[in-house]
Design an enzyme around this catalytic site. Structure first.
Site, mmCIF file in Angstrom:
data_model
loop_
_atom_site.group_PDB
_atom_site.id
_atom_site.type_symbol
_atom_site.label_atom_id
_atom_site.label_comp_id
_atom_site.label_asym_id
_atom_site.label_seq_id
_atom_site.Cartn_x
_atom_site.Cartn_y
_atom_site.Cartn_z
ATOM 1 N N HIS A 207 -43.863 51.232 30.656
ATOM 2 C CA HIS A 207 -44.377 51.339 29.282
ATOM 3 C C HIS A 207 -43.579 50.454 28.329
ATOM 4 O O HIS A 207 -42.603 50.892 27.730
ATOM 5 C CB HIS A 207 -44.285 52.811 28.850
ATOM 6 C CG HIS A 207 -45.055 53.123 27.609
ATOM 7 N ND1 HIS A 207 -45.605 54.361 27.377
ATOM 8 C CD2 HIS A 207 -45.344 52.388 26.514
ATOM 9 C CE1 HIS A 207 -46.208 54.364 26.204
ATOM 10 N NE2 HIS A 207 -46.054 53.172 25.655
ATOM 11 N N HIS B 248 -44.015 47.277 25.148
ATOM 12 C CA HIS B 248 -44.884 46.523 24.232
ATOM 13 C C HIS B 248 -44.191 45.199 23.946
ATOM 14 O O HIS B 248 -43.276 45.158 23.123
ATOM 15 C CB HIS B 248 -45.080 47.285 22.923
ATOM 16 C CG HIS B 248 -45.722 48.638 23.086
ATOM 17 N ND1 HIS B 248 -47.071 48.827 22.964
ATOM 18 C CD2 HIS B 248 -45.201 49.861 23.373
ATOM 19 C CE1 HIS B 248 -47.355 50.118 23.148
ATOM 20 N NE2 HIS B 248 -46.233 50.768 23.401
ATOM 21 N N PHE B 249 -44.598 44.148 24.646
ATOM 22 C CA PHE B 249 -43.932 42.854 24.474
ATOM 23 C C PHE B 249 -44.623 41.988 23.415
ATOM 24 O O PHE B 249 -44.293 40.810 23.237
ATOM 25 C CB PHE B 249 -43.791 42.119 25.816
ATOM 26 C CG PHE B 249 -42.614 42.607 26.652
ATOM 27 C CD1 PHE B 249 -41.734 43.587 26.185
ATOM 28 C CD2 PHE B 249 -42.370 42.068 27.915
ATOM 29 C CE1 PHE B 249 -40.651 44.024 26.954
ATOM 30 C CE2 PHE B 249 -41.279 42.491 28.687
ATOM 31 C CZ PHE B 249 -40.419 43.470 28.208
ATOM 32 N N ARG B 250 -45.606 42.555 22.708
ATOM 33 C CA ARG B 250 -46.121 41.992 21.444
ATOM 34 C C ARG B 250 -46.826 40.648 21.548
ATOM 35 O O ARG B 250 -47.017 39.980 20.526
ATOM 36 C CB ARG B 250 -44.976 41.844 20.432
ATOM 37 C CG ARG B 250 -44.212 43.128 20.127
ATOM 38 C CD ARG B 250 -45.108 44.161 19.520
ATOM 39 N NE ARG B 250 -44.380 45.324 19.014
ATOM 40 C CZ ARG B 250 -44.885 46.545 18.999
ATOM 41 N NH1 ARG B 250 -46.095 46.785 19.476
ATOM 42 N NH2 ARG B 250 -44.194 47.549 18.510
ATOM 43 N N ASN C 12 -51.960 46.986 23.324
ATOM 44 C CA ASN C 12 -52.224 47.031 21.869
ATOM 45 C C ASN C 12 -51.644 45.812 21.159
ATOM 46 O O ASN C 12 -50.885 45.915 20.202
ATOM 47 C CB ASN C 12 -51.669 48.323 21.248
ATOM 48 C CG ASN C 12 -50.169 48.458 21.396
ATOM 49 O OD1 ASN C 12 -49.579 47.881 22.311
ATOM 50 N ND2 ASN C 12 -49.537 49.206 20.510
ATOM 51 N N HIS D 105 -52.268 57.948 25.619
ATOM 52 C CA HIS D 105 -51.475 58.312 24.434
ATOM 53 C C HIS D 105 -52.154 59.561 23.881
ATOM 54 O O HIS D 105 -53.193 59.470 23.234
ATOM 55 C CB HIS D 105 -51.490 57.174 23.415
ATOM 56 C CG HIS D 105 -50.686 57.462 22.188
ATOM 57 N ND1 HIS D 105 -49.559 56.754 21.839
ATOM 58 C CD2 HIS D 105 -50.824 58.411 21.226
ATOM 59 C CE1 HIS D 105 -49.044 57.241 20.726
ATOM 60 N NE2 HIS D 105 -49.800 58.248 20.321
ATOM 61 N N HIS E 187 -45.302 59.391 27.253
ATOM 62 C CA HIS E 187 -44.384 60.008 26.278
ATOM 63 C C HIS E 187 -44.664 61.466 25.908
ATOM 64 O O HIS E 187 -44.952 61.779 24.763
ATOM 65 C CB HIS E 187 -44.271 59.146 25.015
ATOM 66 C CG HIS E 187 -45.566 58.534 24.518
ATOM 67 N ND1 HIS E 187 -46.703 59.263 24.260
ATOM 68 C CD2 HIS E 187 -45.875 57.248 24.224
ATOM 69 C CE1 HIS E 187 -47.648 58.466 23.832
ATOM 70 N NE2 HIS E 187 -47.176 57.238 23.806
ATOM 71 N N ASP F 284 -41.207 52.972 26.398
ATOM 72 C CA ASP F 284 -42.079 52.775 25.229
ATOM 73 C C ASP F 284 -41.409 51.801 24.254
ATOM 74 O O ASP F 284 -41.407 52.012 23.043
ATOM 75 C CB ASP F 284 -42.407 54.102 24.533
ATOM 76 C CG ASP F 284 -43.600 53.974 23.591
ATOM 77 O OD1 ASP F 284 -44.167 52.862 23.480
ATOM 78 O OD2 ASP F 284 -43.960 54.971 22.950
ATOM 79 N N HIS G 104 -40.015 46.563 16.253
ATOM 80 C CA HIS G 104 -40.449 46.118 14.923
ATOM 81 C C HIS G 104 -39.199 45.623 14.208
ATOM 82 O O HIS G 104 -38.102 46.130 14.456
ATOM 83 C CB HIS G 104 -41.060 47.276 14.126
ATOM 84 C CG HIS G 104 -42.287 47.868 14.741
ATOM 85 N ND1 HIS G 104 -43.513 47.239 14.725
ATOM 86 C CD2 HIS G 104 -42.478 49.037 15.409
ATOM 87 C CE1 HIS G 104 -44.415 48.006 15.347
ATOM 88 N NE2 HIS G 104 -43.805 49.096 15.776
HETATM 89 O O1 DOR Z 1 -44.610 54.472 17.951
HETATM 90 C C1 DOR Z 1 -45.342 53.793 18.658
HETATM 91 N N1 DOR Z 1 -45.303 52.457 18.616
HETATM 92 N N2 DOR Z 1 -46.214 54.401 19.456
HETATM 93 C C2 DOR Z 1 -47.187 53.728 20.087
HETATM 94 O O2 DOR Z 1 -47.987 54.333 20.726
HETATM 95 C C3 DOR Z 1 -47.303 52.269 19.925
HETATM 96 C C4 DOR Z 1 -46.019 51.684 19.567
HETATM 97 C C5 DOR Z 1 -46.140 50.266 19.086
HETATM 98 O O3 DOR Z 1 -46.832 49.494 19.744
HETATM 99 O O4 DOR Z 1 -45.543 49.914 18.074
HETATM 100 ZN ZN ZN Z 2 -46.349 52.846 23.682
#
Ligand code: DOR
Ligand code: ZN
Length: 386
Positions: A14, A16-18, A48, A158, A212, A285, A289
């Site tokens: 899990h 998120h490499f953006r 996402n 999720h 999560h 996860d 940011h």
């Molecule tokens: O807090 C979160 N940030 N929960 C998520 O499900 C997505 C993630 C994100 O991509 O920033």
């Molecule tokens: Zn996530």
């Protein structure tokens, strides 16, 4: 005295490499460097992004881009390439050259045909049953039921109840204390979603992996479902194990995350669930940011906490504290994920020194976000190499 041991390469199911769309927060290169420096040798990236990964073309783009920078070697190629490529190059380059990628494909209200096309190229179908960062949301149970009937791949979910979130959001309009996040997305919103989805598993017997898990209530529901013999799996994140609501005082919106950090009772329930064998996987996860974004007010600050590089160190420290055994660590960080998602992790290993004492400093971490909620934490147990 050092105590170096070799464990299977860590799988983080899990992250998120953006990429594409928010490479200023993370890209495949910086994310890979962070993963490998943290002993992670296999990541499953989340859909996402912008655009979200919801078509075969979007997925193929990600596969191509990651193959350009990270060799998706077979296990025998891996050990050869290790000695060939890694001699004399920097730790960061080495990291980027040896990470394996897999992908969680985004479900929408109308992309079932795309899902069917990509099933043999993905690790899972990701359903955002509650909204989070990005615009993916599927909260129509009929659509999910049909997806379960017509696909075979495990569905990662999720699980937060969007209706309850919307209702609670209205109650807190006009307030701005970061702590309201844990009230808006309260334990009931998580449990309600898990319950609805478990009922679909009871109907369809389709495998579901709950991302999560953060509450005692969800643990109870999943425990019962497992006892019934349903194909359900549970993930827990480091931030739900190592942070609780008291972290808002120090970190404010930096620890705003979906699902939110919880009270100490819930944290204890998660540790008990690990002990009881109800949790299958640890997933970071990793959701970076930038500080500028996190410094905004409650309603503007994005949700998410970075964690791919600190996942293994935190859990090694917990082993040293007697909170879990090394055997359990290996199940939670590699063998279970490899079985659940069908990943070939053979040949990947991570070397750790169980005795090294050190301190987490974000300036030494590789994520582009440049901060960590574990800043200054003293840990015993460190990643030496992969
Ligand atoms: O807090 C979160 N940030 N929960 C998520 O499900 C997505 C993630 C994100 O991509 O920033
Ligand atoms: Zn996530």
């Amino acid at each position: 005295m050092s105590k170096k041991i070799s464990i299977p390469g860590i799988i983080d199911p899990h992250v998120h490499f953006r990429t594409p769309g928010a490479e200023y927060k993370e890209d495949y290169r910086s994310g890979s460097a962070a993963a490998l420096a943290g002993g992670v040798t296999y990541v499953l990236d989340m859909p996402n992004t912008n655009p979200a990964t919801t078509t075969e073309a979007d997925l193929d783009w990600k596969i191509r881009e990651t193959e350009k920078i990270a060799g998706n070697y077979s296990s025998s190629e891996r050990s050869e390439s290790r000695s060939a490529i890694f001699v004399g190059i920097s730790r960061q380059a080495r990291a980027v050259n040896s990470l394996k990628f897999g992908f969680n494909f985004g479900a929408t209200n109308n992309n079932l045909e795309e899902i069917k096309k990509v099933e043999d190229k993905i690790a899972s179908i990701k359903v955002y049953f509650g909204s989070s960062t990005g615009n993916l949301l599927v909260n129509d149970l009929k659509i999910i039921e049909k997806m379960m009937q017509e696909t075979t791949k495990v569905i990662t979910v999720h699980a937060e109840d969007e209706e309850l979130i919307q209702k609670n959001t209205k109650k807190y309009e006009g307030q701005a204390d970061p702590k309201i996040h844990s009230l808006i997305r309260n334990p009931e919103t998580a449990a309600s979603a898990v319950e609805k989805l478990l009922n679909l598993v009871r109907k369809t017997n389709h495998p579901v992996y709950f991302c999560h898990i953060s509450t005692k209530d969800e643990v109870e529901l999943i425990k019962k479902a497992k006892a019934e013999g349903l194909p359900v799996y549970a993930e827990v994140t480091p931030h739900h194990l190592f942070l609780d609501e008291s972290a808002y005082d120090k970190w404010g919106n930096f620890v705003k995350v979906n699902p939110p950090i919880r009270s100490k009772d819930h944290v204890k329930a998660l540790w008990d669930a690990i002990d009881a064998g109800i949790i299958d996987c640890l997933g970071s996860d990793h959701a970076p940011h930038l500080p500028e974004e996190k410094k905004q007010g409650y309603w503007q600050a994005p949700s998410g906490i970075p964690g791919v590089e600190t996942l293994l160190p935190l859990i090694l420290n917990a082993v040293n504290e007697g909170k879990l055994t090394m055997e359990k660590l290996i199940e939670l960080t590699s063998t279970n994920a490899s079985r659940i998602f069908g990943l070939d992790n053979a040949g990947a290993e991570t070397i750790v020194d169980m005795n090294e004492i050190w301190e987490v400093n974000a300036k030494d971490l590789h994520s582009k976000c440049g901060w960590s909620p574990y800043e200054g934490m003293g840990l015993k147990g460190r990643v030496i190499s992969i």
